[in-house]
Design an enzyme around this catalytic site. Structure first.
Site, PDB file in Angstrom:
ATOM      1  N   ARG A 205      19.056  12.957   8.809  1.00 25.77           N
ATOM      2  CA  ARG A 205      18.130  11.867   9.120  1.00 25.77           C
ATOM      3  C   ARG A 205      18.820  10.780   9.939  1.00 25.77           C
ATOM      4  NH1 ARG A 205      15.748   9.337   4.117  1.00 25.77           N
ATOM      5  NH2 ARG A 205      14.584   8.254   5.716  1.00 25.77           N
TER       6      ARG A 205
ATOM      7  N   HIS B   8      15.121  -2.170   1.721  1.00 28.31           N
ATOM      8  CA  HIS B   8      15.434  -0.815   1.255  1.00 28.31           C
ATOM      9  C   HIS B   8      16.779  -0.309   1.761  1.00 28.31           C
ATOM     10  CE1 HIS B   8      10.833  -0.106   0.534  1.00 28.31           C
ATOM     11  NE2 HIS B   8      11.390  -0.871  -0.365  1.00 28.31           N
TER      12      HIS B   8
HETATM   13  P1  OAD Z   1       4.236   4.449   5.380  1.00 30.62           P
HETATM   14  O1  OAD Z   1       4.573   5.755   6.010  1.00 30.62           O
HETATM   15  O2  OAD Z   1       3.733   4.423   3.998  1.00 30.62           O
HETATM   16  O3  OAD Z   1       3.136   3.717   6.262  1.00 30.62           O
HETATM   17  C1  OAD Z   1       3.281   3.600   7.642  1.00 30.62           C
HETATM   18  C2  OAD Z   1       2.130   2.790   8.160  1.00 30.62           C
HETATM   19  O4  OAD Z   1       2.321   2.608   9.542  1.00 30.62           O
HETATM   20  C3  OAD Z   1       0.746   3.417   7.970  1.00 30.62           C
HETATM   21  O5  OAD Z   1      -0.132   2.461   7.407  1.00 30.62           O
HETATM   22  C4  OAD Z   1       0.323   3.779   9.399  1.00 30.62           C
HETATM   23  O6  OAD Z   1      -1.080   3.653   9.613  1.00 30.62           O
HETATM   24  C5  OAD Z   1       1.073   2.736  10.193  1.00 30.62           C
HETATM   25  N1  OAD Z   1       1.368   3.101  11.588  1.00 30.62           N
HETATM   26  C6  OAD Z   1       1.569   4.329  12.121  1.00 30.62           C
HETATM   27  N2  OAD Z   1       1.861   4.232  13.428  1.00 30.62           N
HETATM   28  C7  OAD Z   1       1.854   2.911  13.725  1.00 30.62           C
HETATM   29  C8  OAD Z   1       2.097   2.157  14.912  1.00 30.62           C
HETATM   30  N3  OAD Z   1       2.408   2.750  16.064  1.00 30.62           N
HETATM   31  N4  OAD Z   1       2.007   0.803  14.828  1.00 30.62           N
HETATM   32  C9  OAD Z   1       1.690   0.198  13.672  1.00 30.62           C
HETATM   33  N5  OAD Z   1       1.460   0.841  12.529  1.00 30.62           N
HETATM   34  C10 OAD Z   1       1.542   2.174  12.546  1.00 30.62           C
HETATM   35  O7  OAD Z   1       5.516   3.515   5.537  1.00 30.62           O
HETATM   36  P2  OAD Z   1       5.937   2.197   4.756  1.00 30.62           P
HETATM   37  O8  OAD Z   1       4.755   1.338   4.459  1.00 30.62           O
HETATM   38  O9  OAD Z   1       7.070   1.608   5.505  1.00 30.62           O
HETATM   39  O10 OAD Z   1      10.632   3.342   0.592  1.00 30.62           O
HETATM   40  O11 OAD Z   1       6.491   2.807   3.410  1.00 30.62           O
HETATM   41  C11 OAD Z   1       7.033   1.942   2.470  1.00 30.62           C
HETATM   42  C12 OAD Z   1       8.139   2.593   1.720  1.00 30.62           C
HETATM   43  O12 OAD Z   1       7.687   3.810   1.138  1.00 30.62           O
HETATM   44  C13 OAD Z   1       9.316   3.039   2.551  1.00 30.62           C
HETATM   45  O13 OAD Z   1      10.206   2.007   2.880  1.00 30.62           O
HETATM   46  C14 OAD Z   1       9.983   4.044   1.638  1.00 30.62           C
HETATM   47  C15 OAD Z   1       8.775   4.794   1.125  1.00 30.62           C
HETATM   48  O14 OAD Z   1       8.835   5.268  -0.130  1.00 30.62           O
HETATM   49  C16 OAD Z   1      11.846   3.760   0.161  1.00 30.62           C
HETATM   50  O15 OAD Z   1      12.438   4.682   0.702  1.00 30.62           O
HETATM   51  C17 OAD Z   1      12.389   2.992  -0.991  1.00 30.62           C
END
Ligand code: OAD
Length: 248
Positions: A70, A119
């Site tokens: 990764r 994180h």
């Molecule tokens: P997610 O994968 O849960 O969500 C990503 C978000 O980005 C979604 O709501 C998509 O709709 C949005 N998205 C996709 N493409 C986009 C773009 N070009 N511009 C804007 N938004 C876009 O990711 P996180 O919310 O970061 O934790 O996930 C939170 C945490 O869950 C991560 O940090 C990780 C995971 O478990 C740990 O590893 C502790």
């Protein structure tokens, strides 16, 4: 992109801005998001089973190799216009606190200086037994090396499932969000706590809340403004329209 005059006017007078970013902000750099992609990083392996202390205890080499893979993908990716717009805002705009759930380090690569990493960061390692910081990821190591201080195995300096977040990082994030006039939630699904609690904290504190996400999240209905657009499109345009910074 067009923004309402009211939004521009309210953002222009904001003295303190807090920003929460998630995987979506790095999507346009080529790093797949956690929950959406059926291809890429998270499709081949179940992160819930590899990103844990138990998995590392059971098979340190496998977990190490997975993170090394990764890290290599991430190392080949560059910041996109969303990262760059946030960095430009920090250096020339209002007081900005940037809080990220991402472990890829792309905000710093774009030039953001004060980033709160909730994180952790995949580019660093620390020791498994005592969390001793142990510097940058040793690119040449095929398996976890030993901590120079205590001899325990080194692991990626990221938060694993079941682990608590760094208390100082959480405190800094909470305090910035509680005090901000404007809050941005960008590219996060807003489902993973405690980070997901920050938008609600901003709302309670009376901040103007703006979400940038092409999809709905549990926070969309609460945000004063929800821009349904990729961050790399909406953010540079907004930063240009409000603060006159960048190319838009
Ligand atoms: P997610 O994968 O849960 O969500 C990503 C978000 O980005 C979604 O709501 C998509 O709709 C949005 N998205 C996709 N493409 C986009 C773009 N070009 N511009 C804007 N938004 C876009 O990711 P996180 O919310 O970061 O934790 O996930 C939170 C945490 O869950 C991560 O940090 C990780 C995971 O478990 C740990 O590893 C502790």
């Amino acid at each position: 992109m067009q923004f309402s005059d009211a939004l521009i006017a309210r953002l222009r007078v904001a003295r303190r801005v807090a920003v929460l970013t998630g995987a979506g902000v790095s999507a346009e750099s080529g790093i797949p998001t956690f929950r959406a992609a059926q291809t890429g990083l998270w499709a081949r392996y179940d992160p819930q089973e590899l990103a844990t202390a138990e998995a590392f205890r059971r098979n340190p080499r496998l977990v190490w190799e997975w993170y090394a893979w990764r890290r290599q993908i991430i190392a080949a990716c560059r910041p996109n216009p969303a990262h760059l717009a946030l960095a430009a805002l920090e250096s020339a705009g209002p007081h900005v606190t940037l809080i990220t759930q991402n472990i890829d380090g792309l905000h710093q690569e774009a030039g953001s200086r004060a980033v709160i990493e909730l994180h952790g960061n995949i580019r660093r390692v620390k020791c498994f037994a005592h969390n001793h910081p142990a510097g940058d990821w040793p690119v040449e190591a095929a398996e976890p090396p030993r901590c120079p201080r205590c001899g325990s195995l080194l692991r990626p300096d990221v938060v694993w499932f079941g682990e608590t977040l760094d208390a100082r990082a959480v405190q800094a994030a909470v305090s910035a969000v509680a005090q901000c006039d404007a809050f941005f939630s960008i590219g996060t699904s807003t489902v993973v706590y405690p980070a997901a609690q920050l938008p609600w904290l901003a709302l309670q504190g009376g901040a103007l809340c703006v979400e940038i996400n092409p999809e709905d999240t549990p926070f969309t209905a609460e945000a004063a403004v929800a821009l349904r657009s990729p961050a790399g499109v909406a953010l540079p345009a907004l930063v240009k329209a409000v603060w006159g910074i960048g190319e838009g």
